[in-house]
Write a protein that holds these residues in place. Sequence first.
Motif, PDB file in Angstrom:
ATOM      1  N   LEU A 265      46.468  34.208  67.342  1.00  0.00           N
ATOM      2  CA  LEU A 265      45.318  34.927  67.875  1.00  0.00           C
ATOM      3  C   LEU A 265      44.116  34.014  68.067  1.00  0.00           C
ATOM      4  N   THR A 266      43.904  33.071  67.155  1.00  0.00           N
ATOM      5  CA  THR A 266      42.778  32.145  67.316  1.00  0.00           C
ATOM      6  C   THR A 266      42.932  31.324  68.589  1.00  0.00           C
ATOM      7  N   GLU A 267      44.138  30.827  68.844  1.00  0.00           N
ATOM      8  CA  GLU A 267      44.381  30.079  70.082  1.00  0.00           C
ATOM      9  C   GLU A 267      44.081  30.938  71.312  1.00  0.00           C
ATOM     10  N   ILE A 268      44.511  32.195  71.266  1.00  0.00           N
ATOM     11  CA  ILE A 268      44.353  33.096  72.409  1.00  0.00           C
ATOM     12  C   ILE A 268      42.881  33.404  72.649  1.00  0.00           C
ATOM     13  N   ILE A 269      42.125  33.621  71.575  1.00  0.00           N
ATOM     14  CA  ILE A 269      40.699  33.922  71.705  1.00  0.00           C
ATOM     15  C   ILE A 269      39.927  32.717  72.231  1.00  0.00           C
ATOM     16  N   GLU A 270      40.369  31.533  71.871  1.00  0.00           N
ATOM     17  CA  GLU A 270      39.640  30.336  72.273  1.00  0.00           C
ATOM     18  C   GLU A 270      40.069  29.797  73.641  1.00  0.00           C
ATOM     19  N   HIS A 271      41.090  30.391  74.247  1.00  0.00           N
ATOM     20  CA  HIS A 271      41.559  29.899  75.546  1.00  0.00           C
ATOM     21  C   HIS A 271      40.776  30.598  76.657  1.00  0.00           C
ATOM     22  N   THR A 272      39.507  30.223  76.783  1.00  0.00           N
ATOM     23  CA  THR A 272      38.605  30.818  77.758  1.00  0.00           C
ATOM     24  C   THR A 272      37.723  29.734  78.354  1.00  0.00           C
ATOM     25  N   SER A 273      37.042  30.061  79.437  1.00  0.00           N
ATOM     26  CA  SER A 273      36.128  29.101  80.054  1.00  0.00           C
ATOM     27  C   SER A 273      34.965  28.766  79.136  1.00  0.00           C
ATOM     28  N   GLU A 274      34.436  29.736  78.435  1.00  0.00           N
ATOM     29  CA  GLU A 274      33.272  29.498  77.586  1.00  0.00           C
ATOM     30  C   GLU A 274      33.615  28.623  76.389  1.00  0.00           C
ATOM     31  N   LYS A 275      34.762  28.862  75.763  1.00  0.00           N
ATOM     32  CA  LYS A 275      35.080  28.170  74.519  1.00  0.00           C
ATOM     33  C   LYS A 275      35.864  26.876  74.725  1.00  0.00           C
ATOM     34  N   ASN A 276      36.622  26.792  75.785  1.00  0.00           N
ATOM     35  CA  ASN A 276      37.427  25.590  76.023  1.00  0.00           C
ATOM     36  C   ASN A 276      37.499  25.283  77.522  1.00  0.00           C
ATOM     37  N   PRO A 277      36.368  24.939  78.134  1.00  0.00           N
ATOM     38  CA  PRO A 277      36.378  24.694  79.586  1.00  0.00           C
ATOM     39  C   PRO A 277      37.319  23.572  80.011  1.00  0.00           C
TER      40      PRO A 277
END
Length: 504
Positions: A265-277
Amino acid sequence: MEKLAGIIQFEPAKDFNPDIPSGYTYFLQLIAHDLVQSSLFLSRNQSSVLGLSNVRSRPLRLETIFGGGPVQCPYAYEVSDSGFRDRLRLGGVRSDGECNIDTGDLRDVARARATGVLAKEGYPEALIPDARNDSHAILSQIVVMLHHLQNQILENLSANAKIRSTGSPFIDAQRKFVATQSACALIYRRIIRDDVLPKILHPDVRAAYESGVIQVIDRPQGLDNGPWLVPLEFSFGFFRFGHAMIRAKYSFNPETPPPYGRLGLTEIIEHTSEKNPALMPFENSWTIDWQRFFGNGEATNFSVRIGPWSRMDIENAVRGSEPNEPGLTVRDLTSSIATQPWSVRALAETLSKTHGKLFRSSPYLAGALDDPKNPPWYAAVSLWLSDRRCRPGQTLNDDEIRILAADPPIPFFARFEAGVDPNIEGRHLGVLTSIVVADVFYGIFQYDRLLGADGNQDLAGQLQHVSELVFDGEPGAFPGLESITTVNSLIDFLGARIKFPIGG
């Protein structure tokens, strides 16, 4: 509330729900975004309601996808030769480990970066009207599905010989945009009514509202002059039940990397433009094989049963890198109190006058509701809390148990009546939560008419109405769309556009 949240952190005896695949967990999240867009993060604002409002103007119209349209949100729409941006953007994905974007494989939301701003390569901006829809990888993939629906309907209209041109490409584009937006919203509402609500509502409650035996008692407010007024008991209370359905790990597709072929879940939440461009746009391995989220096979990610439980890894994933931030359960509990909604007992006592027959099927509602110290659920909640009172660092004393049992926070009660009732075992919502949720949705269906379409009419009739209204009396603008009444029928309709791998 922190003590109660701590007691809730445990593994349920019966884990996954064979009746609800996990895709519905996140389709419900998108629905929540389409109902409510708070002006402030209440749960991260020390529970202060100063300045809090719902800025969502109309409910269940896919404003969370379309925003205010191309004029208000031009960045979400492609540039068009007509001069009017009528097509929602999509973004290409990358082959695993590659930098080059395949512009023919449009299975990500469109993403961008400002020139001369970033020192490193990356795409920190998701070009979507509601930034919350890029809060994790599963939700943004559902957004991709709905963007493809709009694009496909737009293409169908352009190829439909029955649609006569006005002679102005700009006017034609505007008309087609209004038509596709309305068609998408009507399909979306039908999916909610025919597919989502049957999975989450208590079957007796849904049958009563569908048949008209129970009428909507709280007509939606603000539909005529907006923004609409969502009941606080719903938005900050009962509709938070979906947080109990979150899994710790998910399999996205057959190529999900090890270990175990599941992403945390942590990987999924962080796989975004804001958190990991720098990880954007999506690689192919991060795109979703939809049968794993809406299917019914061995590889399907089924949701966790609804109940008064959570997991430490889920709470920590929501906190992210800020250990002092409240976890998901604490946020739900404190927000529900800060907004000062009706108590569970006061609400149940009022509803018993109109929904009394339904109450008889619940072990927690059948009985006298006039004693605030001894409501029908008191003994069961008190026993449940007492059995878990001594979790390390979260001990509840007798007075605290008495207070919580007599006047439980709404999010806790919603989970409790679903998960602890032996006749339900977390497979769907309990009676009281189902009534509150059903009243909101059926109120919208009945009173909020999209372009005047009757909410109780079948989808074919609604689409014909929109077709005739927008295209000068032509009834046949939307052939074949009337069959899209479930998420799986939507997946079938879109076919190769969203299938993993592309075109597979």
